[in-house]
Motif scaffolding. Structure first.
Motif, mmCIF file in Angstrom:
data_model
loop_
_atom_site.group_PDB
_atom_site.id
_atom_site.type_symbol
_atom_site.label_atom_id
_atom_site.label_comp_id
_atom_site.label_asym_id
_atom_site.label_seq_id
_atom_site.Cartn_x
_atom_site.Cartn_y
_atom_site.Cartn_z
ATOM 1 N N VAL A 218 0.837 -1.200 0.000
ATOM 2 C CA VAL A 218 0.000 0.000 0.000
ATOM 3 C C VAL A 218 0.874 1.253 0.000
ATOM 4 O O VAL A 218 0.636 2.214 -0.740
ATOM 5 C CB VAL A 218 -0.949 0.000 1.222
ATOM 6 N N ALA A 219 1.909 1.248 0.835
ATOM 7 C CA ALA A 219 2.784 2.420 0.957
ATOM 8 C C ALA A 219 3.724 2.575 -0.230
ATOM 9 O O ALA A 219 4.149 3.690 -0.558
ATOM 10 C CB ALA A 219 3.596 2.320 2.248
ATOM 11 N N HIS A 220 4.041 1.462 -0.918
ATOM 12 C CA HIS A 220 5.017 1.492 -2.013
ATOM 13 C C HIS A 220 4.475 0.727 -3.231
ATOM 14 O O HIS A 220 5.005 -0.320 -3.605
ATOM 15 C CB HIS A 220 6.339 0.882 -1.561
ATOM 16 N N PRO A 221 3.446 1.241 -3.875
ATOM 17 C CA PRO A 221 2.861 0.517 -5.016
ATOM 18 C C PRO A 221 3.768 0.452 -6.234
ATOM 19 O O PRO A 221 3.510 -0.331 -7.147
ATOM 20 C CB PRO A 221 1.582 1.306 -5.314
ATOM 21 N N LEU A 318 -6.124 -1.994 -3.703
ATOM 22 C CA LEU A 318 -4.693 -2.237 -3.871
ATOM 23 C C LEU A 318 -4.415 -2.877 -5.229
ATOM 24 O O LEU A 318 -3.471 -2.481 -5.927
ATOM 25 C CB LEU A 318 -4.157 -3.126 -2.750
ATOM 26 N N LEU A 319 -5.211 -3.841 -5.613
ATOM 27 C CA LEU A 319 -5.027 -4.472 -6.922
ATOM 28 C C LEU A 319 -5.122 -3.436 -8.041
ATOM 29 O O LEU A 319 -4.287 -3.412 -8.965
ATOM 30 C CB LEU A 319 -6.064 -5.576 -7.124
ATOM 31 N N LEU A 320 -6.114 -2.577 -7.967
ATOM 32 C CA LEU A 320 -6.264 -1.535 -8.986
ATOM 33 C C LEU A 320 -5.083 -0.576 -8.975
ATOM 34 O O LEU A 320 -4.576 -0.174 -10.024
ATOM 35 C CB LEU A 320 -7.564 -0.765 -8.747
ATOM 36 N N ARG A 321 -4.633 -0.217 -7.785
ATOM 37 C CA ARG A 321 -3.522 0.739 -7.691
ATOM 38 C C ARG A 321 -2.230 0.145 -8.235
ATOM 39 O O ARG A 321 -1.364 0.865 -8.735
ATOM 40 C CB ARG A 321 -3.338 1.171 -6.242
ATOM 41 N N LEU A 322 -2.073 -1.181 -8.141
ATOM 42 C CA LEU A 322 -0.899 -1.842 -8.705
ATOM 43 C C LEU A 322 -1.008 -2.008 -10.221
ATOM 44 O O LEU A 322 -0.078 -2.507 -10.853
ATOM 45 C CB LEU A 322 -0.703 -3.208 -8.042
ATOM 46 N N GLY A 323 -2.132 -1.603 -10.789
ATOM 47 C CA GLY A 323 -2.321 -1.708 -12.228
ATOM 48 C C GLY A 323 -2.871 -3.049 -12.673
ATOM 49 O O GLY A 323 -2.796 -3.386 -13.865
ATOM 50 N N LEU A 324 -3.439 -3.810 -11.742
ATOM 51 C CA LEU A 324 -3.971 -5.128 -12.059
ATOM 52 C C LEU A 324 -5.473 -5.058 -12.296
ATOM 53 O O LEU A 324 -6.172 -4.240 -11.700
ATOM 54 C CB LEU A 324 -3.671 -6.094 -10.913
ATOM 55 N N LEU A 396 -5.364 4.885 -1.025
ATOM 56 C CA LEU A 396 -5.187 3.920 0.051
ATOM 57 C C LEU A 396 -4.394 4.540 1.193
ATOM 58 O O LEU A 396 -3.472 5.308 0.968
ATOM 59 C CB LEU A 396 -4.471 2.671 -0.473
ATOM 60 N N VAL A 397 -4.763 4.173 2.394
ATOM 61 C CA VAL A 397 -4.093 4.688 3.581
ATOM 62 C C VAL A 397 -3.482 3.494 4.333
ATOM 63 O O VAL A 397 -4.148 2.480 4.520
ATOM 64 C CB VAL A 397 -5.077 5.453 4.496
#
Length: 399
Positions: A218-221, A318-324, A396-397
């Motif tokens: 979360v902190a380092h996507p 998180l999945l979306l933020r990772l580009g998945l 995300l927090v």
């Protein structure tokens, strides 16, 4: 005087991990950098004194082929090694490819004391591992894992296999590698999509057993990718993420290495995923199918009252933020996803064993098809389609 057996379990040290299973199986996964530089003796020490037949895929051959050959030329006696290029990708993950690998090894005169060496991603290592398990009823094989999926998943387990009869990994064998080596420097040349796919497998381990790993993602996507802004990754973070994912996977595998128990938490993301991959004709990559499966399984957990809405949202975001991806319109249909459930139920001894999260860092099983009320799968798919249409995740927090 009796000699006591080493204790079972997983032991970590500065250069990797050692696993000792209760059935006597023992192997090591090693971490190093710049493996093919002249001053690194690790691979040489594993191969010395044996005939080596090495296999690489087209991309590894293009990027590292000459470096690999130069290393082997410098470290091993003339005439004791060969290197072959084989086609990779899910379409070539077939028994025909295994037969070709075996034919090349036989033509090179590989004997039962020799080593098949795979330098590549998960597909290549699965192919060479299966070939080694069956060639002359079993020879040693070593694998140098060059992709993120390979380093956190294929590289730490003992399964090998090929796709057959319309199903992923339908034919295979358990065959522990003689040596399994992870070198993070290979990750620098991976395309972004392959990094994302590897992150999907890392999210799997974070959700089922490692909350700290989840919060790190979360902190380092942008971990394993060029830094972009204040959230960019760092070498220290990448080392932590890689080691944490490997260690978590090894701990999950160790008590059930050969899958006598078919209820396995590491199957999170691998119930709907294989059907999504095959139905898309592999347009959806493995790590992407795992991400969609995890998102769908999380929605089911929410609807069944096993997972809070907040944690379900955090996993999806998180999945979306990772580009998945979290949904694929062409394959995420109620009919296909029900077929996936039914197929898993048949493979797993007429028990579903669907892995669903109960929080960030914990999971359980939905064991029977009857535990899924009518309409719950359709409702979960509708929720995922909406999340995919929304596109960007909420900020995300870190908890």
């Amino acid at each position: 005087m009796s000699i006591s057996a080493p204790p079972t379990g997983v032991r970590a040290d500065a250069t990797g991990f050692s696993l000792h299973a209760a059935d006597g199986t023992a192997y090591r996964v090693e971490l190093t950098t710049d493996l093919f530089t002249p001053g690194n003796p690790l691979l040489r020490d594993h191969l010395a004194g044996r005939q080596v037949v090495a296999f690489v895929g087209p991309t590894v051959n293009r990027l590292y082929g000459e470096r690999i050959r130069t290393y082997l030329r410098a470290q091993l006696p003339p005439g004791s090694w060969t290197v072959h290029m084989v086609r990779t990708g899910e379409r070539f993950k077939t028994i025909a490819s295994v037969e070709r690998i075996g034919a090349l090894a036989k033509a090179d005169g590989l004997d039962r004391h020799g080593v098949m060496l795979a330098v590549g991603g998960g597909v290549l290592c699965d192919l060479v591992g299966f070939a080694a398990a069956t060639y002359a009823r079993g020879v040693r094989y070593a694998k140098v894992n060059t992709t993120l999926v390979g380093q956190v998943d294929v590289g730490v387990g003992i399964k090998t296999g090929v796709n057959a009869f319309g199903s992923k990994n339908m034919l295979g064998a358990y065959h522990p590698a003689y040596a399994s080596i992870n070198d993070p420097t290979f990750l620098r040349t991976l395309p972004d999509r392959e990094i994302r796919c590897g992150l999907g497998e890392i999210v799997k381990m974070a959700v089922i057993r490692d909350r700290a790993l989840f919060e790190t993602l979360v902190a380092h996507p942008d971990t394993f990718r060029p830094p972009s802004g204040p959230d960019g990754g760092s070498e220290g973070v990448e080392d932590y993420v890689l080691r944490a994912a490997m260690e978590s996977m090894l701990h999950e595998l160790c008590p059930n290495l050969r899958e006598e128990n078919l209820a396995r938490l590491v199957d999170f993301g691998h119930t709907f995923g294989p059907v999504i991959e095959t139905a898309s004709d592999y347009r959806v990559a493995h790590g992407e199918s795992v991400a969609i499966d995890m998102a769908l399984s999380s929605q089911l957990a929410r609807l069944l009252g096993l997972l809070s809405e907040a944690d379900c949202d955090r996993i999806t975001d998180l999945l979306l933020r990772l580009g998945l991806p979290v949904h694929d319109a062409a394959t995420c249909t109620p009919d296909l996803m029900w077929q996936a459930l039914r197929g898993a139920w048949e493979r797993r001894g007429r028990r579903l064993h669907l892995v669903v999260p109960t929080g960030i860092g914990s999971a359980t099983f939905v064991d029977d098809l009857d535990d899924l009320p009518a309409g719950v799968l359709d409702e979960a798919l509708v929720a995922l389609a909406a999340a995919a249409r929304a596109g960007r995740p909420r900020r995300l927090v870190v908890a």
